[in-house]
Design an enzyme around this catalytic site. Sequence first.
Site, mmCIF file in Angstrom:
data_model
loop_
_atom_site.group_PDB
_atom_site.id
_atom_site.type_symbol
_atom_site.label_atom_id
_atom_site.label_comp_id
_atom_site.label_asym_id
_atom_site.label_seq_id
_atom_site.Cartn_x
_atom_site.Cartn_y
_atom_site.Cartn_z
ATOM 1 N N ASP A 185 -7.289 -2.207 -7.058
ATOM 2 C CA ASP A 185 -7.777 -2.650 -6.068
ATOM 3 C C ASP A 185 -7.987 -4.183 -6.080
ATOM 4 O O ASP A 185 -8.545 -4.712 -7.392
ATOM 5 C CB ASP A 185 -8.870 -2.121 -5.128
ATOM 6 C CG ASP A 185 -9.453 -2.764 -3.972
ATOM 7 O OD1 ASP A 185 -8.768 -2.022 -2.933
ATOM 8 O OD2 ASP A 185 -10.154 -3.392 -3.814
ATOM 9 N N ARG A 203 0.731 -1.192 0.011
ATOM 10 C CA ARG A 203 -0.035 0.039 0.033
ATOM 11 C C ARG A 203 0.892 1.205 0.014
ATOM 12 O O ARG A 203 0.379 2.270 0.633
ATOM 13 C CB ARG A 203 -1.043 0.031 1.297
ATOM 14 C CG ARG A 203 -2.176 -0.948 1.175
ATOM 15 C CD ARG A 203 -3.098 -0.979 0.152
ATOM 16 N NE ARG A 203 -4.303 -1.788 0.578
ATOM 17 C CZ ARG A 203 -5.442 -1.412 1.317
ATOM 18 N NH1 ARG A 203 -5.371 -0.466 1.726
ATOM 19 N NH2 ARG A 203 -6.166 -2.205 1.454
ATOM 20 N N TYR A 246 -15.265 -10.963 0.815
ATOM 21 C CA TYR A 246 -16.081 -9.664 0.441
ATOM 22 C C TYR A 246 -17.430 -9.861 -0.387
ATOM 23 O O TYR A 246 -18.538 -9.509 -0.064
ATOM 24 C CB TYR A 246 -15.354 -8.707 -0.411
ATOM 25 C CG TYR A 246 -14.131 -8.073 0.424
ATOM 26 C CD1 TYR A 246 -14.558 -7.127 1.585
ATOM 27 C CD2 TYR A 246 -12.954 -8.373 0.343
ATOM 28 C CE1 TYR A 246 -13.677 -6.526 2.252
ATOM 29 C CE2 TYR A 246 -11.912 -7.685 1.179
ATOM 30 C CZ TYR A 246 -12.151 -6.925 2.050
ATOM 31 O OH TYR A 246 -11.149 -6.384 2.919
ATOM 32 N N ARG A 278 -7.293 12.442 -4.214
ATOM 33 C CA ARG A 278 -8.638 11.861 -3.837
ATOM 34 C C ARG A 278 -9.673 12.676 -3.683
ATOM 35 O O ARG A 278 -10.752 12.746 -3.498
ATOM 36 C CB ARG A 278 -8.436 10.999 -2.627
ATOM 37 C CG ARG A 278 -7.857 9.436 -3.088
ATOM 38 C CD ARG A 278 -9.057 8.567 -3.696
ATOM 39 N NE ARG A 278 -9.899 8.221 -2.647
ATOM 40 C CZ ARG A 278 -11.153 8.732 -2.293
ATOM 41 N NH1 ARG A 278 -11.605 9.626 -2.856
ATOM 42 N NH2 ARG A 278 -11.809 8.146 -1.217
ATOM 43 N N ARG A 289 -3.266 6.690 1.527
ATOM 44 C CA ARG A 289 -3.868 7.793 1.953
ATOM 45 C C ARG A 289 -2.538 8.386 3.176
ATOM 46 O O ARG A 289 -3.015 9.812 3.426
ATOM 47 C CB ARG A 289 -5.030 7.675 2.903
ATOM 48 C CG ARG A 289 -6.182 7.750 1.842
ATOM 49 C CD ARG A 289 -7.356 6.929 2.790
ATOM 50 N NE ARG A 289 -7.215 5.603 3.172
ATOM 51 C CZ ARG A 289 -7.995 4.841 3.855
ATOM 52 N NH1 ARG A 289 -9.030 5.539 4.390
ATOM 53 N NH2 ARG A 289 -7.495 3.619 4.253
HETATM 54 O O1 CP3 Z 1 -0.079 0.899 -3.252
HETATM 55 C C1 CP3 Z 1 -0.420 -0.333 -3.203
HETATM 56 O O2 CP3 Z 1 0.085 -1.116 -2.614
HETATM 57 C C2 CP3 Z 1 -1.328 -0.612 -4.551
HETATM 58 C C3 CP3 Z 1 -2.799 -0.423 -4.163
HETATM 59 C C4 CP3 Z 1 -3.879 -1.274 -3.396
HETATM 60 C C5 CP3 Z 1 -5.009 -0.792 -2.892
HETATM 61 N N1 CP3 Z 1 -5.469 -1.797 -2.382
HETATM 62 C C6 CP3 Z 1 -5.501 0.560 -2.781
HETATM 63 C C7 CP3 Z 1 -6.431 0.795 -2.025
HETATM 64 C C8 CP3 Z 1 -3.810 -2.793 -3.081
HETATM 65 C C9 CP3 Z 1 -2.562 -3.832 -3.625
HETATM 66 C C10 CP3 Z 1 -4.858 -3.164 -2.547
HETATM 67 C C11 CP3 Z 1 -5.122 -4.502 -2.359
HETATM 68 C C12 CP3 Z 1 -6.260 -4.808 -1.154
HETATM 69 N N2 CP3 Z 1 -7.432 -4.098 -1.273
HETATM 70 C C13 CP3 Z 1 -6.123 -5.853 -0.365
HETATM 71 C C14 CP3 Z 1 -5.131 -6.757 -0.023
HETATM 72 C C15 CP3 Z 1 -3.874 -6.281 0.724
HETATM 73 C C16 CP3 Z 1 -4.438 -5.616 2.249
HETATM 74 O O3 CP3 Z 1 -4.339 -4.681 2.626
HETATM 75 O O4 CP3 Z 1 -4.836 -6.724 3.006
HETATM 76 C C17 CP3 Z 1 -7.403 -5.688 0.468
HETATM 77 C C18 CP3 Z 1 -8.069 -6.551 1.471
HETATM 78 C C19 CP3 Z 1 -8.256 -4.633 -0.180
HETATM 79 C C20 CP3 Z 1 -9.581 -4.205 -0.059
HETATM 80 C C21 CP3 Z 1 -9.634 -2.851 0.606
HETATM 81 N N3 CP3 Z 1 -9.700 -1.931 -0.313
HETATM 82 C C22 CP3 Z 1 -9.833 -2.430 1.780
HETATM 83 C C23 CP3 Z 1 -10.016 -3.343 2.848
HETATM 84 C C24 CP3 Z 1 -9.911 -0.855 1.543
HETATM 85 C C25 CP3 Z 1 -9.956 0.012 2.697
HETATM 86 C C26 CP3 Z 1 -8.509 0.189 3.147
HETATM 87 C C27 CP3 Z 1 -8.449 1.061 4.396
HETATM 88 O O5 CP3 Z 1 -7.387 1.198 4.498
HETATM 89 O O6 CP3 Z 1 -9.447 1.639 4.749
HETATM 90 C C28 CP3 Z 1 -9.696 -0.606 0.190
HETATM 91 C C29 CP3 Z 1 -9.698 0.775 -0.376
HETATM 92 C C30 CP3 Z 1 -8.470 1.109 -0.838
HETATM 93 N N4 CP3 Z 1 -7.664 0.097 -1.789
HETATM 94 C C31 CP3 Z 1 -7.698 2.388 -0.703
HETATM 95 C C32 CP3 Z 1 -6.416 2.211 -1.344
HETATM 96 C C33 CP3 Z 1 -5.440 3.473 -1.399
HETATM 97 C C34 CP3 Z 1 -8.074 3.298 0.366
HETATM 98 C C35 CP3 Z 1 -9.148 4.090 -0.606
HETATM 99 C C36 CP3 Z 1 -9.236 5.574 -0.569
HETATM 100 O O7 CP3 Z 1 -8.409 6.357 -1.088
HETATM 101 O O8 CP3 Z 1 -10.143 6.178 0.159
#
Ligand code: CP3
Length: 338
Positions: free
Chosen positions: A72, A23, A145, A36, A27
Amino acid sequence: MNTLFLRALSGEVIERTPLWIMRQAGRYLPEYRAVREKVDFLTLCQTPDLAAEVTLQPLRRFNLDAAILFSDIMTPLLSAGVQLEFNPGPVVQAPLRSINDVEKLRVLEPDEIAPFVNSTIKILRRELKVPLIGFAGAPLTLAAYLVQGKGSKDFSVLRSFLYQEPQAAHLLFDKLAVLTARYLQAQIDAGAQAVQLFDSWAGILSEEMYRKFALPAVQKIFANLAVPRIYFAQDAAHLWPAIKSIDVEGYGIDWRTSLNEARNIFGNQKTLQGNLDPAILKANKHVIRHHADNILQTMQKTSHIFNLGHGIEPDAPVEHVSYLVECVHEISKQIRQG
Ligand code: CP3
């Protein structure tokens, strides 16, 4: 071209430990939050220029050895007909609960799955001086999910579905395996130089249930991919004996588990990635240095990629991330070059 990350995945013990951060685009970066403010998360993922821009943001600040595509795990499901929102995690409008629901899921051809991602990858390959990692969610984590409908501590709706509707569950895992294999192949064709499969919720299953549903689907996905492969399962030490049978170059190790014990299970030929506790980034610099040093000492004689043991948190101070990156460079050069 900096190839340390790819060389580490070939099992070499190289002159400096490569690092990237799960990640790393997100943010905690003010420049990400600025993007964003103008677009919602799904629009950002689906707009190649913007997705490429945020992928590059952390690389402009820190000396990282790999980039990861900005998207994502849930985005390929849009092409399967799943209605999806982010708040901030994924929320599925109509969770799948029966064989009928699962039958409606469409599995499209590779180039139809998430075409915007392929365009993002092509832009990135023109800009990048480090390898680009493509990624997808593992079937279990996607199913978590899709069936539960949203994030959960223990995904008990999914677990009861697996027990009560095994036929529907097997169909779901088969479809997700085909979709994910095609999606990763499309990313590789577009230019991804390695792939990581995220199985963030692997730890919710017993070994028996993991072997029955999740493992065969993961094995199918990895079977025909011709770039280095990493499998990241979270909270999964009890599953390592099963995970060991997955044919990949690297295993992502989460922060709750021990790199030494992982090394004993997976053997010296595999590359291990991880596993600094993301919460350490919110402690002081002395603590950050101490723990980075510990990990690098532990892994000094075997193939290792430095990373966090799960995604970076939105309230991680940028200055601490920058300090961690400096520490890893400095300490690993000292250790490995004497
Ligand atoms: O920089 C990176 O690693 C690439 C981008 C990336 C995102 N999600 C962007 C994202 C990657 C590789 C993911 C994978 C992802 N998404 C996983 C597996 C990795 C992990 O963290 O366990 C999972 C379970 C998800 C599902 C998901 N998407 C969740 C649980 C969330 C909320 C996360 C939070 O921190 O609150 C997201 C949204 C998300 N995906 C964001 C980002 C940058 C935040 C969204 C925003 O900008 O509001």
